[in-house]
Motif scaffolding. Structure first.
Motif, PDB file in Angstrom:
ATOM      1  N   ARG A   1       0.838  -1.190   0.000  1.00 63.02           N
ATOM      2  CA  ARG A   1       0.000   0.000   0.000  1.00 63.02           C
ATOM      3  C   ARG A   1       0.874   1.241   0.000  1.00 63.02           C
TER       4      ARG A   1
ATOM      5  N   GLY B   1       0.500   5.868   0.389  1.00 63.38           N
ATOM      6  CA  GLY B   1      -0.378   6.975   0.718  1.00 63.38           C
ATOM      7  C   GLY B   1       0.415   8.223   1.028  1.00 63.38           C
TER       8      GLY B   1
ATOM      9  N   THR C   1       0.200  11.752   3.660  1.00 62.48           N
ATOM     10  CA  THR C   1      -0.443  12.270   4.855  1.00 62.48           C
ATOM     11  C   THR C   1       0.456  13.308   5.524  1.00 62.48           C
TER      12      THR C   1
ATOM     13  N   ASP D   1      -2.364   7.618   9.562  1.00 61.04           N
ATOM     14  CA  ASP D   1      -2.341   6.661   8.454  1.00 61.04           C
ATOM     15  C   ASP D   1      -1.234   5.622   8.576  1.00 61.04           C
TER      16      ASP D   1
ATOM     17  N   THR E   1       4.937  10.848   2.218  1.00 63.18           N
ATOM     18  CA  THR E   1       4.467   9.843   1.277  1.00 63.18           C
ATOM     19  C   THR E   1       5.103   8.535   1.723  1.00 63.18           C
TER      20      THR E   1
END
Length: 83
Positions: free
Chosen positions: A9, A11, A13, A33, A62
Motif C-alpha cells: 500500500r 499513501g 499524509t 495513516d 508519502t
C-alpha cells in the motif's frame, strides 16, 4: 500497480517527527495513516543540503508498506514546511 506484492500500500499524509537520529541518518514519523510509526531515511527528505528532521516537526509524508527495520511503513518522500 503491476508487479507489486499483494498487500503493498501507499499513501500521503501529514506526520509528526517522533525521533530523528542525526548520526545514523534515520528516524520515525507518526501519523494516523501509519500506526506504529513510519521509518524514514535521510535520502527520502526533499530538501537541499544536509537533510535532517527536528523532533516534533510537522512534515508531508508519502509512505509505502511493507516497511523496513521493524516498522510496517517506510517513507518514500518527506517534505518539510508542508504543514
Amino acid at each position: 500497480m503491476a508487479g507489486m506484492a499483494a498487500g503493498w500500500r501507499t499513501g500521503t499524509t501529514t506526520a509528526t517527527v517522533r525521533e530523528w537520529r542525526d548520526d545514523e541518518g534515520w528516524g520515525v514519523l507518526d501519523s494516523a495513516d501509519t500506526p506504529g510509526g513510519c521509518w524514514a531515511h535521510f535520502s527520502s527528505i526533499d530538501m537541499p543540503g544536509y537533510r535532517v528532521l527536528e523532533r516534533g516537526g510537522t512534515v508531508r509524508l508519502t509512505w509505502e508498506s511493507p516497511g523496513q527495520d521493524g516498522y510496517e511503513y517506510r517513507a518514500v518522500r518527506v517534505e518539510t514546511g508542508a504543514a
